[in-house]
Scaffold this motif. Structure first.
Motif, PDB file in Angstrom:
ATOM      1  N   THR A 206       0.802  -1.232  -0.021  1.00 43.60           N
ATOM      2  CA  THR A 206       0.057  -0.105  -0.166  1.00 43.60           C
ATOM      3  C   THR A 206       0.911   1.204  -0.003  1.00 43.60           C
ATOM      4  O   THR A 206       1.984   1.401   0.436  1.00 43.60           O
ATOM      5  N   SER A 207       0.171   2.162  -0.528  1.00 40.09           N
ATOM      6  CA  SER A 207       0.862   3.624  -0.363  1.00 40.09           C
ATOM      7  C   SER A 207       0.159   4.409   0.960  1.00 40.09           C
ATOM      8  O   SER A 207      -0.988   4.203   1.137  1.00 40.09           O
ATOM      9  N   ILE A 208       0.925   5.344   1.508  1.00 44.43           N
ATOM     10  CA  ILE A 208       0.674   6.155   2.414  1.00 44.43           C
ATOM     11  C   ILE A 208       1.023   7.601   2.219  1.00 44.43           C
ATOM     12  O   ILE A 208       2.491   8.058   2.872  1.00 44.43           O
ATOM     13  N   LYS A 209       0.426   8.409   1.516  1.00 45.58           N
ATOM     14  CA  LYS A 209       0.737   9.746   1.304  1.00 45.58           C
ATOM     15  C   LYS A 209       0.619  10.781   2.310  1.00 45.58           C
ATOM     16  O   LYS A 209      -0.202  10.523   3.009  1.00 45.58           O
TER      17      LYS A 209
ATOM     18  N   SER B  98       8.191  12.104   8.496  1.00 47.66           N
ATOM     19  CA  SER B  98       8.850  12.307   6.811  1.00 47.66           C
ATOM     20  C   SER B  98       7.378  12.293   6.132  1.00 47.66           C
ATOM     21  O   SER B  98       6.596  11.642   6.134  1.00 47.66           O
ATOM     22  N   PHE B  99       7.805  12.937   4.768  1.00 48.89           N
ATOM     23  CA  PHE B  99       6.753  13.194   4.128  1.00 48.89           C
ATOM     24  C   PHE B  99       6.890  12.100   2.988  1.00 48.89           C
ATOM     25  O   PHE B  99       8.115  11.950   2.394  1.00 48.89           O
ATOM     26  N   TYR B 100       5.729  11.427   2.704  1.00 45.96           N
ATOM     27  CA  TYR B 100       5.978  10.263   1.762  1.00 45.96           C
ATOM     28  C   TYR B 100       4.941  10.462   0.351  1.00 45.96           C
ATOM     29  O   TYR B 100       3.974  10.858   0.730  1.00 45.96           O
ATOM     30  N   THR B 101       5.789  10.157  -0.835  1.00 52.39           N
ATOM     31  CA  THR B 101       4.601  10.279  -2.037  1.00 52.39           C
ATOM     32  C   THR B 101       4.180   8.814  -2.345  1.00 52.39           C
ATOM     33  O   THR B 101       4.402   7.749  -1.566  1.00 52.39           O
ATOM     34  N   SER B 102       3.418   8.810  -3.389  1.00 55.33           N
ATOM     35  CA  SER B 102       2.835   7.710  -3.782  1.00 55.33           C
ATOM     36  C   SER B 102       3.764   6.594  -4.121  1.00 55.33           C
ATOM     37  O   SER B 102       3.370   5.465  -4.346  1.00 55.33           O
ATOM     38  N   SER B 103       4.979   6.885  -4.454  1.00 55.84           N
ATOM     39  CA  SER B 103       5.768   6.282  -5.104  1.00 55.84           C
ATOM     40  C   SER B 103       6.283   5.163  -4.064  1.00 55.84           C
ATOM     41  O   SER B 103       7.160   4.187  -4.193  1.00 55.84           O
ATOM     42  N   THR B 104       6.336   5.592  -2.744  1.00 55.25           N
ATOM     43  CA  THR B 104       6.815   4.982  -1.679  1.00 55.25           C
ATOM     44  C   THR B 104       5.840   3.915  -1.081  1.00 55.25           C
ATOM     45  O   THR B 104       4.628   3.968  -0.962  1.00 55.25           O
TER      46      THR B 104
END
Length: 413
Positions: free
Chosen positions: A270-273, A280-286
């Motif tokens: 799953t992604s957690i934007k 930390s800031f996470y984008t959909s690529s993480t």
């Protein structure tokens, strides 16, 4: 004179028909009992179907480890925050090994049942071929007796006609002779029809269109009796009932195994934007991974318990069916053994005494009638008596062969 001409034509036509029938028999392919059985086992369509059923069960037996469908999951939307995230997952459930093991036993037992079905069909087919084969031989012997009798009555009718023309006999003697010869013609035609029908049955069993004719050096089937009262215990029909017992028990164990829990395994990505717990800031690529283990517990199991109880009843039915069939075969064995012994004694009597007497009666009647020592009525009674003895002998041979075939069937031969 006109009647003499008609009689002459009738005899010529009868002779031609017999010649045509004899040529037809010569054109037929002669076949022994062993050849007939071998051909039937090889080509019979029912036999082929039994083998196909076994091949089918061989394939099905490999399907015992049937795994439930794999669930592939996809989610998209605001699952974690205002941002849109995506989630992918895969979930697979499994039964415990005991469940698959019980299912394997059921399929293997069904394969054994199909294999035993092939053996059962083989001995049934052999039995049917033996019955038809021996009946044809006996009908052919009865045909010979009638052909010989027809020849004697034709000769007698010829003499009666000459004597009537010379004024040495009355019309009643001639009419009686004609009536007797007509009766023999009808019997002969009936027997030849029986032979044709039996030959068609044999062709069907052998699955052939060839014109065939059974041949044998002995009307009696080759057989040596051994008094073994338990020889039928390995009979395929008993084995089929035994397989039904094992199958019913395996089915009960399988129903019990269904009460065991199921285990499921899952993997999710799953992604957690947005800001995570670590600020930390996470984008959909993480992408973030997770795993799942679940246990399926049968909470509502009352229906399954009833299935188990009903399966126990099936076991009892299978046990009773086996015992009942065993008792039936045991009684059949005793009955066939008694029939064989009685028939063998009667055949021995006919071969040692009655057939010799029949030949003596026939030859003496012919001689005394030719010398004028007996009249037509006495001659007819003696000839019919001789024919009856010979026919009775063939009927006893038929009964003897039938008892032998039944004993061999119980011996799986």
């Amino acid at each position: 004179m006109k009647k003499l001409i008609n009689l002459k034509y009738q005899n010529i036509i009868g002779f031609l028909l017999l010649m045509m029938y004899s040529q037809f028999c010569v054109a037929q392919k002669k076949i022994t009992l062993k050849q007939a059985i071998d051909e039937a086992l090889k080509n019979n369509l029912s036999m082929k179907n039994e083998r196909l059923k076994m091949m089918y069960q061989q394939k099905v037996s490999k399907t015992y480890a049937t795994i439930p469908l794999t669930n592939v999951i996809t989610e998209a939307g605001q699952m974690n925050s205002i941002y849109h995230d995506t989630k992918f997952g895969i979930v697979q459930a499994f039964s415990l090994p005991m469940v698959y093991n019980q299912q394997r036993k059921i399929l293997n037992e069904e394969l054994m049942t199909a294999s035993t079905g092939v053996a059962m069909k083989e001995i049934e087919l052999s039995k049917n071929v033996k019955q038809v084969f021996s009946v044809i031989l006996l009908w052919k012997e009865k045909e010979k007796i009638l052909i010989k009798a027809d020849s004697m009555y034709a000769e007698f009718l010829r003499k009666c006609t000459l004597r009537l023309s010379a004024g040495e006999s009355n019309v009643l003697e001639k009419v009686s002779a004609e009536s007797m010869q007509s009766s023999i013609h009808l019997q002969l035609k009936g027997i030849q029809q029986e032979i044709e029908v039996a030959l068609l049955k044999l062709q069907l069993l052998m699955n052939t269109t060839d014109e065939i004719m059974p041949v044998s050096d002995d009307l009696k089937l080759n057989f040596i009796f051994t008094n073994d009262s338990i020889s039928f215990q390995n009979h395929p029909s008993l084995q089929l009932f035994q397989h039904q017992k094992v199958l019913a028990k395996s089915q009960t164990n399988f129903e019990k195994a269904k009460l065991l829990p199921e285990i499921s395994f899952g993997y999710f990505n799953t992604s957690i934007k947005g800001n995570g717990a670590d600020n930390s800031f996470y984008t959909s690529s993480t992408r973030f991974n997770s795993f799942q283990i679940g246990i399926g517990v049968p909470i509502f199991f009352k229906a399954q318990q009833y299935r188990i109880k009903s399966s126990f009843i099936q076991q009892q039915i299978a046990d009773n069916n086996f015992q009942n069939h065993f008792d039936e075969m045991k009684n059949e064995w005793k009955a066939y053994e008694l029939q064989y012994s009685n028939n063998l004694q009667m055949v021995s009597y006919y071969e040692k005494s009655a057939l010799t007497n029949a030949k003596l009666i026939e030859s003496t009647a012919q001689q005394q009638f030719a010398n004028g020592e007996i009249n037509y009525l006495e001659w007819t009674m003696l000839i019919n008596q001789s024919m009856a003895i010979q026919n009775n002998y063939l009927d006893i041979i038929k009964s003897l062969n039938e008892s032998i075939i039944n004993i061999q069937y119980l011996n799986s031969k």
